[in-house]
Design a protein around this motif. Structure first.
Motif, mmCIF file in Angstrom:
data_model
loop_
_atom_site.group_PDB
_atom_site.id
_atom_site.type_symbol
_atom_site.label_atom_id
_atom_site.label_comp_id
_atom_site.label_asym_id
_atom_site.label_seq_id
_atom_site.Cartn_x
_atom_site.Cartn_y
_atom_site.Cartn_z
ATOM 1 N N ARG A 29 -39.919 16.967 27.353
ATOM 2 C CA ARG A 29 -39.009 17.120 28.560
ATOM 3 C C ARG A 29 -37.874 17.830 28.114
ATOM 4 N NH1 ARG A 29 -36.827 12.862 32.278
ATOM 5 N NH2 ARG A 29 -34.781 13.174 31.824
ATOM 6 N N GLY A 30 -37.176 17.824 26.953
ATOM 7 C CA GLY A 30 -35.931 18.276 26.690
ATOM 8 C C GLY A 30 -36.360 19.462 25.974
ATOM 9 N N GLU A 31 -37.758 19.847 25.584
ATOM 10 C CA GLU A 31 -38.095 21.168 24.833
ATOM 11 C C GLU A 31 -38.530 21.998 26.085
ATOM 12 O OE1 GLU A 31 -40.930 19.997 22.286
ATOM 13 O OE2 GLU A 31 -39.692 19.704 20.389
ATOM 14 N N LYS A 32 -38.623 21.467 27.164
ATOM 15 C CA LYS A 32 -39.079 22.166 28.426
ATOM 16 C C LYS A 32 -37.684 22.658 29.209
ATOM 17 C CE LYS A 32 -40.555 21.241 32.829
ATOM 18 N NZ LYS A 32 -40.725 19.802 33.600
ATOM 19 N N ASN A 33 -36.712 21.568 29.253
ATOM 20 C CA ASN A 33 -35.628 21.887 30.232
ATOM 21 C C ASN A 33 -34.666 22.851 29.534
ATOM 22 O OD1 ASN A 33 -36.887 20.286 32.296
ATOM 23 N ND2 ASN A 33 -35.633 18.578 31.813
ATOM 24 N N ALA A 34 -34.339 22.596 28.093
ATOM 25 C CA ALA A 34 -33.342 23.356 27.563
ATOM 26 C C ALA A 34 -33.369 24.729 27.643
ATOM 27 C CB ALA A 34 -33.008 22.844 26.059
ATOM 28 N N PRO A 35 -34.596 25.409 27.421
ATOM 29 C CA PRO A 35 -34.643 26.977 27.496
ATOM 30 C C PRO A 35 -34.673 27.326 28.963
ATOM 31 C CG PRO A 35 -36.934 26.060 26.950
ATOM 32 C CD PRO A 35 -35.790 24.831 26.748
ATOM 33 N N LYS A 36 -35.269 26.457 29.862
ATOM 34 C CA LYS A 36 -35.044 26.988 31.331
ATOM 35 C C LYS A 36 -33.592 26.813 31.952
ATOM 36 C CE LYS A 36 -39.617 25.600 32.854
ATOM 37 N NZ LYS A 36 -40.654 25.043 33.525
ATOM 38 N N MET A 37 -32.887 25.768 31.395
ATOM 39 C CA MET A 37 -31.518 25.662 31.711
ATOM 40 C C MET A 37 -30.477 26.960 31.044
ATOM 41 S SD MET A 37 -31.194 23.716 34.158
ATOM 42 C CE MET A 37 -29.307 23.328 34.109
ATOM 43 N N ALA A 38 -31.096 27.395 29.719
ATOM 44 C CA ALA A 38 -30.270 28.519 29.018
ATOM 45 C C ALA A 38 -30.508 29.657 29.651
ATOM 46 C CB ALA A 38 -30.773 28.492 27.834
ATOM 47 N N SER A 54 -21.849 19.425 18.670
ATOM 48 C CA SER A 54 -21.917 17.949 17.907
ATOM 49 C C SER A 54 -22.941 18.619 16.930
ATOM 50 C CB SER A 54 -22.427 17.271 18.910
ATOM 51 O OG SER A 54 -23.033 16.034 18.075
ATOM 52 N N PRO A 55 -22.932 17.906 15.622
ATOM 53 C CA PRO A 55 -24.140 18.296 14.638
ATOM 54 C C PRO A 55 -25.069 17.482 14.913
ATOM 55 C CG PRO A 55 -22.226 16.828 13.706
ATOM 56 C CD PRO A 55 -21.792 17.099 15.195
ATOM 57 N N SER A 56 -25.309 16.585 15.754
ATOM 58 C CA SER A 56 -26.557 15.794 15.730
ATOM 59 C C SER A 56 -27.949 16.699 16.110
ATOM 60 C CB SER A 56 -26.580 14.761 17.036
ATOM 61 O OG SER A 56 -26.717 15.319 18.215
ATOM 62 N N LYS A 57 -28.786 16.057 15.448
ATOM 63 C CA LYS A 57 -30.201 16.990 15.708
ATOM 64 C C LYS A 57 -30.579 17.625 17.000
ATOM 65 C CE LYS A 57 -34.938 17.169 14.083
ATOM 66 N NZ LYS A 57 -35.708 16.886 13.046
ATOM 67 N N ARG A 58 -30.252 16.634 17.959
ATOM 68 C CA ARG A 58 -30.840 17.072 19.275
ATOM 69 C C ARG A 58 -29.792 17.990 19.965
ATOM 70 N NH1 ARG A 58 -28.871 11.833 18.985
ATOM 71 N NH2 ARG A 58 -27.411 11.064 20.519
ATOM 72 N N THR A 59 -28.503 17.798 19.615
ATOM 73 C CA THR A 59 -27.650 19.175 20.068
ATOM 74 C C THR A 59 -27.885 20.354 19.399
ATOM 75 O OG1 THR A 59 -26.100 18.038 18.614
ATOM 76 C CG2 THR A 59 -25.773 17.645 20.826
ATOM 77 N N LYS A 60 -28.014 20.117 18.107
ATOM 78 C CA LYS A 60 -28.709 21.453 17.241
ATOM 79 C C LYS A 60 -29.764 22.143 17.919
ATOM 80 C CE LYS A 60 -26.374 20.838 12.821
ATOM 81 N NZ LYS A 60 -26.703 20.621 11.224
ATOM 82 N N GLN A 61 -30.763 21.390 18.274
ATOM 83 C CA GLN A 61 -31.979 22.035 18.863
ATOM 84 C C GLN A 61 -31.775 22.423 20.126
ATOM 85 O OE1 GLN A 61 -34.371 18.301 18.313
ATOM 86 N NE2 GLN A 61 -35.874 19.414 16.968
ATOM 87 N N THR A 62 -30.966 21.667 21.273
ATOM 88 C CA THR A 62 -30.441 22.359 22.337
ATOM 89 C C THR A 62 -29.670 23.713 22.246
ATOM 90 O OG1 THR A 62 -30.346 19.987 23.249
ATOM 91 C CG2 THR A 62 -29.323 21.923 24.422
#
Length: 164
Positions: A29-38, A54-62
């Motif tokens: 869901r994160g991989e689907k929503n992040a590019p759409k919100m961008a 933030s340097p966390s993995k999920r924030t870097k991927q976002t």
């Protein structure tokens, strides 16, 4: 005027319980929503002058989805003190931004982002969900002038609101 765009990281995965919280990746869901919100954000704002994350993995991927969408080539600061931070830590980071930067994206986590928005705006009682976007404008010429209730909300958007 200074423009602050707060981005909560996209939905992360809890699939691998052996991972530390800091190392959790995005889920489907994160991989689907992040590019759409961008893409949505790209229609609403100019390219940022600076990105702080933030340097966390999920924030870097976002972050990567927003960097790609904006074709961003400028400075990115990975700030350890955003991870699991109270809003006061995030506020200090914002107040220390060089005044030459006018449009700043900050990618982080709740509850810090929510508490920060509540501090900067009067009576913000919403929850910023994953992949949520908040744009706050400040009628100041320097980031160190930002204080309680000094912001003006331009928009608050998130995937379910937009039927994503």
């Amino acid at each position: 005027m200074k423009e602050l765009i707060l981005i909560r990281h996209a939905k992360s995965s809890w699939k691998d319980s052996s991972l530390k919280d800091f190392d959790r990746p995005l889920n489907k869901r994160g991989e689907k929503n992040a590019p759409k919100m961008a893409k949505i954000l790209r229609k609403l704002v100019k390219t940022p002058d600076l990105i702080i994350s933030s340097p966390s993995k999920r924030t870097k991927q976002t972050l990567n989805y927003f960097v790609d969408e904006f074709n961003y080539k400028n400075k990115i600061i990975f700030e350890d003190s955003i991870y699991e931070a109270p809003y006061s830590n995030i506020l200090k980071i914002i107040q220390n931004i060089n005044k030459k930067y006018n449009i700043v994206f900050l990618i982080g986590h709740n509850p810090g982002l929510n508490d920060l928005v509540d501090f900067l705006l009067e009576n913000f009682d919403e929850n910023i969900p994953t992949s949520g976007l908040v744009k706050i404008n400040f009628n100041v010429n320097s980031w160190d002038k930002i204080e309680k209730n000094s912001g003006n909300l331009e928009f608050f958007k998130y995937p379910k609101m937009l039927d994503i």
